[in-house]
Design an enzyme around this catalytic site. Structure first.
Site, PDB file in Angstrom:
ATOM      1  N   GLN A  32      -9.935  -3.720  -3.841  1.00 50.96           N
ATOM      2  CA  GLN A  32     -11.242  -3.222  -3.441  1.00 50.96           C
ATOM      3  C   GLN A  32     -12.253  -3.455  -4.573  1.00 50.96           C
ATOM      4  O   GLN A  32     -13.376  -3.927  -4.347  1.00 50.96           O
ATOM      5  CB  GLN A  32     -11.133  -1.721  -3.130  1.00 50.96           C
ATOM      6  CG  GLN A  32     -12.416  -1.096  -2.658  1.00 50.96           C
ATOM      7  CD  GLN A  32     -12.802  -1.565  -1.261  1.00 50.96           C
ATOM      8  OE1 GLN A  32     -12.019  -1.470  -0.342  1.00 50.96           O
ATOM      9  NE2 GLN A  32     -14.009  -2.069  -1.110  1.00 50.96           N
TER      10      GLN A  32
ATOM     11  N   ARG B  83       0.879  -1.186   0.000  1.00 52.02           N
ATOM     12  CA  ARG B  83       0.000   0.000   0.000  1.00 52.02           C
ATOM     13  C   ARG B  83       0.903   1.218   0.000  1.00 52.02           C
ATOM     14  O   ARG B  83       1.683   1.429   0.924  1.00 52.02           O
ATOM     15  CB  ARG B  83      -0.907  -0.007   1.229  1.00 52.02           C
ATOM     16  CG  ARG B  83      -1.571   1.333   1.469  1.00 52.02           C
ATOM     17  CD  ARG B  83      -2.688   1.258   2.457  1.00 52.02           C
ATOM     18  NE  ARG B  83      -3.837   0.604   1.880  1.00 52.02           N
ATOM     19  CZ  ARG B  83      -5.079   0.649   2.405  1.00 52.02           C
ATOM     20  NH1 ARG B  83      -5.291   1.316   3.519  1.00 52.02           N
ATOM     21  NH2 ARG B  83      -6.076   0.036   1.813  1.00 52.02           N
TER      22      ARG B  83
ATOM     23  N   ASP C 206     -17.212   7.378  -1.385  1.00 52.52           N
ATOM     24  CA  ASP C 206     -15.973   7.216  -0.614  1.00 52.52           C
ATOM     25  C   ASP C 206     -15.639   8.573   0.011  1.00 52.52           C
ATOM     26  O   ASP C 206     -16.280   9.594  -0.295  1.00 52.52           O
ATOM     27  CB  ASP C 206     -14.842   6.733  -1.558  1.00 52.52           C
ATOM     28  CG  ASP C 206     -13.527   6.462  -0.828  1.00 52.52           C
ATOM     29  OD1 ASP C 206     -13.546   6.290   0.414  1.00 52.52           O
ATOM     30  OD2 ASP C 206     -12.474   6.420  -1.495  1.00 52.52           O
TER      31      ASP C 206
ATOM     32  N   HIS D 190      -7.270   1.134  -6.608  1.00 50.71           N
ATOM     33  CA  HIS D 190      -7.433   0.197  -5.489  1.00 50.71           C
ATOM     34  C   HIS D 190      -8.064  -1.091  -6.055  1.00 50.71           C
ATOM     35  O   HIS D 190      -9.232  -1.383  -5.819  1.00 50.71           O
ATOM     36  CB  HIS D 190      -8.351   0.837  -4.439  1.00 50.71           C
ATOM     37  CG  HIS D 190      -8.285   0.197  -3.082  1.00 50.71           C
ATOM     38  ND1 HIS D 190      -7.514  -0.905  -2.797  1.00 50.71           N
ATOM     39  CD2 HIS D 190      -8.922   0.519  -1.921  1.00 50.71           C
ATOM     40  CE1 HIS D 190      -7.674  -1.235  -1.518  1.00 50.71           C
ATOM     41  NE2 HIS D 190      -8.515  -0.383  -0.960  1.00 50.71           N
TER      42      HIS D 190
ATOM     43  N   CYS E 248     -16.294   1.882   0.348  1.00 53.22           N
ATOM     44  CA  CYS E 248     -15.150   0.994   0.614  1.00 53.22           C
ATOM     45  C   CYS E 248     -14.743   0.998   2.083  1.00 53.22           C
ATOM     46  O   CYS E 248     -14.095   0.058   2.539  1.00 53.22           O
ATOM     47  CB  CYS E 248     -13.974   1.402  -0.255  1.00 53.22           C
ATOM     48  SG  CYS E 248     -13.433   3.093   0.055  1.00 53.22           S
TER      49      CYS E 248
ATOM     50  N   ARG F 164     -13.755  -8.558   1.034  1.00 52.95           N
ATOM     51  CA  ARG F 164     -12.323  -8.338   0.777  1.00 52.95           C
ATOM     52  C   ARG F 164     -11.559  -9.638   1.022  1.00 52.95           C
ATOM     53  O   ARG F 164     -10.638  -9.992   0.294  1.00 52.95           O
ATOM     54  CB  ARG F 164     -11.766  -7.236   1.701  1.00 52.95           C
ATOM     55  CG  ARG F 164     -12.317  -5.837   1.467  1.00 52.95           C
ATOM     56  CD  ARG F 164     -11.831  -5.246   0.164  1.00 52.95           C
ATOM     57  NE  ARG F 164     -10.377  -5.128   0.095  1.00 52.95           N
ATOM     58  CZ  ARG F 164      -9.646  -4.148   0.605  1.00 52.95           C
ATOM     59  NH1 ARG F 164     -10.246  -3.140   1.214  1.00 52.95           N
ATOM     60  NH2 ARG F 164      -8.331  -4.124   0.473  1.00 52.95           N
TER      61      ARG F 164
HETATM   62  N1   CP Z   1     -11.176  -0.136   2.148  1.00 58.10           N
HETATM   63  C1   CP Z   1      -9.920  -0.261   2.607  1.00 58.10           C
HETATM   64  O1   CP Z   1      -8.948  -0.482   1.864  1.00 58.10           O
HETATM   65  O2   CP Z   1      -9.814  -0.147   3.961  1.00 58.10           O
HETATM   66  P1   CP Z   1      -8.464  -0.003   4.785  1.00 58.10           P
HETATM   67  O3   CP Z   1      -7.872   1.328   4.434  1.00 58.10           O
HETATM   68  O4   CP Z   1      -8.871  -0.084   6.229  1.00 58.10           O
HETATM   69  O5   CP Z   1      -7.538  -1.113   4.402  1.00 58.10           O
HETATM   70  N1  NVA Z   2      -9.859   6.865  -1.204  1.00 56.09           N
HETATM   71  C1  NVA Z   2      -9.453   6.375   0.105  1.00 56.09           C
HETATM   72  C2  NVA Z   2      -9.637   4.902   0.172  1.00 56.09           C
HETATM   73  C3  NVA Z   2      -9.264   4.279   1.488  1.00 56.09           C
HETATM   74  C4  NVA Z   2      -9.431   2.804   1.491  1.00 56.09           C
HETATM   75  C5  NVA Z   2      -8.005   6.768   0.362  1.00 56.09           C
HETATM   76  O1  NVA Z   2      -7.167   6.644  -0.536  1.00 56.09           O
HETATM   77  O2  NVA Z   2      -7.726   7.220   1.475  1.00 56.09           O
END
Ligand code: CP
Ligand code: NVA
Length: 307
Positions: free
Chosen positions: A132, A102, A224, A129, A264, A292
């Site tokens: 997701q 990530r 989101d 993502h 999400c 997930r």
């Molecule tokens: N939706 C998602 O990726 O959640 P987290 O940021 O908690 O991993």
């Molecule tokens: N759009 C959000 C998604 C988190 C899972 C971010 O990037 O923070």
């Protein structure tokens, strides 16, 4: 399949295959447990940003399949700072069978994949993502009738989650509509990629600024956060612009009664979504989060299993 970095990299058949495998693994798990098809396998989970769902679902996914996951937090590696990405990849590939990362800059997952011999999975970048999106497609399929024409509408910021959702919708032949405020569009490149996928599959991508127009006939309304991780200094500016894009009872009342609502998570309740909607009868927020686990197990099985 060597890596899982972006939905656009995979054919509709590959995506359908992963969805079928996810459904099978889910059934098997709910029926008493999975086969240890990843026995002895390990996954390094590199995080430059916080996480609940991604971290826990990948860790439990590896455990369910007989393997092991190692969490490496934001302060530990200093990806590209303490050590070059090529060196991190070169070291990790000698210890583990796969890397989930990530990151902020999408180029960093591309670089990890380029420099490592083991598969790399994108657990969210500033661009997209894909894990997701795969989980969300599983949830959408579970809620819709087979062969139903599906329209997915995203309301809010044209961010990483919106991009992957658009790309997977287009891959699967679903129509995708987004309503976002002016100046908060998805990137030009992401739109071009989406439109070229849609051209092949026959789906339609529509970009609007009016959320009420966008949700007409929608089977899914997705939202989101208005401020993604890394954009915190823009929070005030965004909070001034986004309120008309809140997914609330008044907006939902203008949609079909069968429409499901997705997010999400993490949700900023009272901002992009209200409690009434998030906890209401049309909400798919928790089934979606739980999926997930199953969708990512399909990715892990595909990339890490010797069978
Ligand atoms: N939706 C998602 O990726 O959640 P987290 O940021 O908690 O991993
Ligand atoms: N759009 C959000 C998604 C988190 C899972 C971010 O990037 O923070």
């Amino acid at each position: 399949m060597n890596d899982f970095l972006a939905i656009a990299d995979h054919s509709p058949d590959e995506i359908r295959g992963l969805l079928e495998r996810a459904a099978t693994l889910k059934k098997e798990f709910q029926g008493g447990g999975n086969q240890p098809i990843l026995k002895g396998k390990s996954l390094a989970m590199v995080f430059q940003k916080p996480s609940l769902r991604t971290r826990v679902s990948f860790e439990m996914g590896m455990q369910h399949l007989g393997g092991h996951a190692i969490y490496i937090g934001p302060s530990e590696i200093g990806l590209g700072q303490r050590e070059s990405i090529a060196d991190v990849a070169g070291v990790l590939e000698g210890y583990v069978d796969g890397i989930m990362a990530r990151v902020f800059d999408h180029q960093h997952v591309l670089d990890l994949a380029q420099w490592s011999d083991v598969p790399v999975i994108n657990g969210l970048s500033d661009y997209n993502h894909p894990c997701q999106a795969l989980s969300d497609a599983l949830t959408i399929q579970e809620h819709m009738k087979q062969d139903q024409k599906i329209k997915v509408t995203y309301v809010g910021d044209g961010n990483n989650v919106a991009v992957s959702l658009m790309h997977i919708s287009a891959k699967l032949g679903w129509d995708f509509t987004i309503a976002n405020p002016q100046g908060f569009d998805m990137s030009k490149q992401a739109i071009e990629v989406g439109e070229s996928i849609a051209k092949e599959s026959g789906s339609h991508i529509t970009r609007l600024t009016d959320p009420v127009e966008a949700i007409q006939d929608a089977d899914v309304i997705y939202t989101d956060t208005w401020t993604s991780m890394g954009q915190e200094e823009e929070t005030k500016k965004r909070e001034a612009v986004f309120p008309p894009y809140q997914v609330n009872a008044a907006l939902l009342a203008k949609a079909k009664p069968t429409t499901i609502v997705m997010h999400c998570l993490p949700a900023h309740r009272g901002h992009e979504i209200t409690d009434e909607v998030a906890d209401g009868p049309q909400s798919a927020l928790f089934p979606q989060a739980h999926n997930r686990l199953h969708a990512q197990k399909a990715i892990l099985a595909e990339l890490l299993s010797d069978a």
